[in-house]
Design a protein around this motif. Structure first.
Motif, PDB file in Angstrom:
ATOM      1  N   VAL A   1       0.847  -1.192   0.000  1.00 40.05           N
ATOM      2  CA  VAL A   1       0.000   0.000   0.000  1.00 40.05           C
ATOM      3  C   VAL A   1       0.880   1.238   0.000  1.00 40.05           C
ATOM      4  O   VAL A   1       1.989   1.219   0.521  1.00 40.05           O
ATOM      5  N   GLY A   2       0.403   2.289  -0.627  1.00 43.80           N
ATOM      6  CA  GLY A   2       1.186   3.514  -0.644  1.00 43.80           C
ATOM      7  C   GLY A   2       0.833   4.385  -1.819  1.00 43.80           C
ATOM      8  O   GLY A   2      -0.190   4.174  -2.475  1.00 43.80           O
ATOM      9  N   PRO A   3       1.682   5.347  -2.106  1.00 40.21           N
ATOM     10  CA  PRO A   3       1.426   6.297  -3.198  1.00 40.21           C
ATOM     11  C   PRO A   3       1.453   5.548  -4.533  1.00 40.21           C
ATOM     12  O   PRO A   3       1.936   4.421  -4.599  1.00 40.21           O
ATOM     13  N   PRO A   4       0.968   6.170  -5.590  1.00 35.80           N
ATOM     14  CA  PRO A   4       0.956   5.548  -6.917  1.00 35.80           C
ATOM     15  C   PRO A   4       2.357   5.064  -7.294  1.00 35.80           C
ATOM     16  O   PRO A   4       3.330   5.792  -7.158  1.00 35.80           O
ATOM     17  N   LEU A   5       2.422   3.827  -7.765  1.00 31.42           N
ATOM     18  CA  LEU A   5       3.724   3.190  -8.006  1.00 31.42           C
ATOM     19  C   LEU A   5       4.546   3.827  -9.121  1.00 31.42           C
ATOM     20  O   LEU A   5       5.727   4.090  -8.961  1.00 31.42           O
ATOM     21  N   PHE A   6       3.910   4.073 -10.249  1.00 32.82           N
ATOM     22  CA  PHE A   6       4.692   4.509 -11.409  1.00 32.82           C
ATOM     23  C   PHE A   6       5.223   5.935 -11.257  1.00 32.82           C
ATOM     24  O   PHE A   6       6.336   6.228 -11.668  1.00 32.82           O
ATOM     25  N   GLU A   7       4.438   6.798 -10.650  1.00 30.93           N
ATOM     26  CA  GLU A   7       4.943   8.135 -10.356  1.00 30.93           C
ATOM     27  C   GLU A   7       6.117   8.039  -9.380  1.00 30.93           C
ATOM     28  O   GLU A   7       7.118   8.741  -9.503  1.00 30.93           O
ATOM     29  N   SER A   8       5.950   7.165  -8.406  1.00 25.15           N
ATOM     30  CA  SER A   8       7.009   6.996  -7.407  1.00 25.15           C
ATOM     31  C   SER A   8       8.290   6.509  -8.066  1.00 25.15           C
ATOM     32  O   SER A   8       9.394   6.981  -7.770  1.00 25.15           O
ATOM     33  N   MET A   9       8.145   5.547  -9.012  1.00 23.22           N
ATOM     34  CA  MET A   9       9.328   5.016  -9.696  1.00 23.22           C
ATOM     35  C   MET A   9       9.992   6.097 -10.541  1.00 23.22           C
ATOM     36  O   MET A   9      11.217   6.193 -10.576  1.00 23.22           O
ATOM     37  N   GLU A  10       9.169   6.902 -11.175  1.00 18.22           N
ATOM     38  CA  GLU A  10       9.736   7.977 -11.990  1.00 18.22           C
ATOM     39  C   GLU A  10      10.598   8.898 -11.130  1.00 18.22           C
ATOM     40  O   GLU A  10      11.698   9.269 -11.488  1.00 18.22           O
ATOM     41  N   LEU A  11      10.058   9.237  -9.949  1.00 14.80           N
ATOM     42  CA  LEU A  11      10.778  10.148  -9.065  1.00 14.80           C
ATOM     43  C   LEU A  11      12.027   9.505  -8.466  1.00 14.80           C
ATOM     44  O   LEU A  11      13.035  10.162  -8.220  1.00 14.80           O
ATOM     45  N   LEU A  12      11.933   8.208  -8.227  1.00 15.58           N
ATOM     46  CA  LEU A  12      13.058   7.489  -7.629  1.00 15.58           C
ATOM     47  C   LEU A  12      14.231   7.379  -8.606  1.00 15.58           C
ATOM     48  O   LEU A  12      15.393   7.371  -8.213  1.00 15.58           O
TER      49      LEU A  12
END
Length: 483
Positions: free
Chosen positions: A454-465
């Motif tokens: 559970v958590g923030p949207p995955l793909f946006e998070s990956m982009e930022l990471l």
RNA sequence: GGUCCCAUCGUCUAGUGGCCUAGGACAUCACCCUCUCAAGGUGGAGGCACGGGUUCGAAUCCCGUUGGGACUGCCA
């Protein structure tokens, strides 16, 4: 200033009680609406119970809530001479008498009577005053005292139901009912707005106020208006308990509730704005507040509704305001105020303010309090992904398809354009190859990258990471699953 | 025990004799949206404690009953 004069008079117990906060708020609303004066008076006469250093907690909580006062804080302990002078005047005029009974003696005499209290033993004994005698008020025989209450109307109390209560302790300390009345007189208080629990003691204050008006050398003062607010209760329908219930305003601030939300919620306990909208600002409350409209019945302090309301306020913030408000929880080292006993899950070195700024909007619509933010975004800043073991076992370690999918993902993600949209499509395609719908194919990737399901949207998070970090984490997860 | 206060959905409340087939919010349930979780959207279930009166008419006024609470300290 000719408007009403009201006061908030808490005793310093180390924190601001939510019930007191509401009483304070209602006084403040009334004063602000009527152009009156709001006074803060700390009732610290009981030296054994009060800690001088504790009243700072009250003023700082009030400041946080935005309840500014026009006069004070006055310390009741500095007004002792006034209290003593009034007590002497009452004694000189025959309203008070000395009593040397001990509690034990009284209980012994009253053992066989149903009615507890005091039996009036010393009323006419002319006991000489000494360091062993207390001073009692001579309650009129027969008759009644009427308390005019703006919320409840006139409330009538028969004098018979009052014992000759103690006004001055044998150690010379003037007790609450008189001290309170004397200060209200000298501060020219016109409206006493306080909790309903004080209603039964109000006749004592009215009787003494009246007696004072008839003492030689004392200027008569008009009686104030009273308004007794309904109690705040817990789910047992009992008065909020300092021991059992979470009543410290400070603790709500620590958890990350917004001042505006807290004030809005507190106002709704016993009062409501016009129309069907409950989320209203201070200006609206000030404009619409009427003591006459205050509810008569006790209100349950419902944290669930407070939490919901706080979420609403959080979502009304701009991202900039949200980031700013989150500072004490995400970067406490640079914050002027920080929650007590709180530590961020990352160090100052690990935290990246610019990255948090980009991530903020992803969590702003998901949290109910500011205190929930850190746990939700910690995977962005921690070098070691904080794995939820149960989730890891289920979605990766015990799932051979998932392991194969992760291996493919490492390969695919190595060369795709690094945007959320492309990552989304790539994961979708990856899933198709393994005969999985997106909701299934994203799970192991989410767990590998964020540590949980559970958590923030995955793909946006990956982009930022960033590509390198995501691939590093995917590899780490595969290796970990093989151990 | 005595005095006092209170009584609309589970909770906070709107309602001040006809606009009530009782409105809103939280919680709850269903559905929609959806990469997870939330958020959001739509819809549902859910209440005038009871009994008498007053009145053409009562959730609203009166009385009683029941239930809940506060106070009853040489605390505040």
């Amino acid at each position: 200033m000719t408007g009403p004069r009201v006061r908030f008079a808490p005793s310093p117990t180390g924190f601001l009680h939510v019930g007191s906060a509401r009483a304070s708020l209602f006084n403040w609303l009334f004063a602000r609406q009527t152009g009156g004066t709001f006074i803060l008076r700390i009732e610290d006469t009981d030296a054994e119970r009060n800690r001088p250093e504790w009243f700072g907690a009250i003023t700082s909580a009030m400041t946080w809530l935005g309840l500014d006062y026009d006069e004070g804080p006055f310390l009741q302990s500095e007004l002792l001479a006034d209290h003593a002078a009034s007590a002497e005047a009452l004694f000189a005029n025959g309203y008070l008498y000395a009593c040397d009974c001990t509690r034990e003696e009284i209980d012994e005499r009253l053992k066989h009577h149903a009615k507890p209290g005091y039996d009036g033993y010393c009323r006419d004994r002319q006991v000489a005053r000494s360091e062993r005698t207390a001073l009692r008020f001579r309650v009129p025989e027969g008759g009644v005292t009427v308390v005019p209450d703006l919320i409840r109307g006139d409330v009538t109390f028969p004098h018979d139901s009052y014992e000759d209560f103690i006004v001055v302790r044998s150690n010379g300390v003037v007790l609450y009912p008189l001290a309170n009345a004397v200060d209200d007189r000298s501060m020219k208080i016109t409206h006493i707005i306080r909790g309903e629990d004080l209603l039964p003691t109000t006749p004592k204050q009215v009787m003494m106020w009246e007696a004072l008006n008839h003492c030689d050398g004392i200027e008569p003062v008009d009686h104030p208006h009273y308004a007794h607010l309904p109690l705040l209760v817990n789910d047992q329908r009992k008065k909020l308990s300092k021991r059992k219930d979470p009543v410290a305003v400070e603790s709500y601030r620590d958890q990350g509730y917004l001042s505006d939300a807290m004030v809005n919620y507190l106002a709704l306990l016993g009062w409501s704005p016009k129309g069907d909208v409950e989320i209203v600002g201070r200006d609206t409350m000030i404009a619409q507040f009427r003591l006459e409209d205050v509810s008569h019945s006790p209100a349950l302090f419902d944290v669930k509704k407070l939490l919901h309301m706080n979420g609403e306020y959080l979502r009304m913030l701009t991202t900039e305001q949200f980031v700013e408000a989150a500072q004490p929880w995400v970067a406490p080292w640079g914050s002027e105020w920080r929650p007590t006993n709180y530590e961020a899950p990352w160090t100052e070195r690990q935290f990246d303010p610019a990255l948090f700024r980009q991530v903020a909007h992803l969590v702003q619509e998901r949290v109910g309090t500011l205190g929930e933010i850190a746990a939700m975004v910690s995977f962005f800043f921690l070098d070691d992904v904080p794995y939820d073991e149960a989730a890891f076992d289920k979605t990766i370690r015990h799932d051979e398809v998932a392991k194969a999918l992760l291996a493919s993902a490492i390969e695919t993600f190595g060369s795709v354009e690094w945007t959320a949209v492309v990552l989304h499509d790539a994961t979708l395609a990856l899933g198709t190859a393994f005969d999985l719908v997106l909701r299934k194919s994203q799970a192991p990737i989410r767990c590998a990258v964020t540590g949980t399901l559970v958590g923030p949207p995955l793909f946006e998070s990956m982009e930022l990471l960033g590509r390198d970090e995501v691939i590093r984490r995917l590899r780490a997860a595969v290796a970990r699953a093989g151990e």
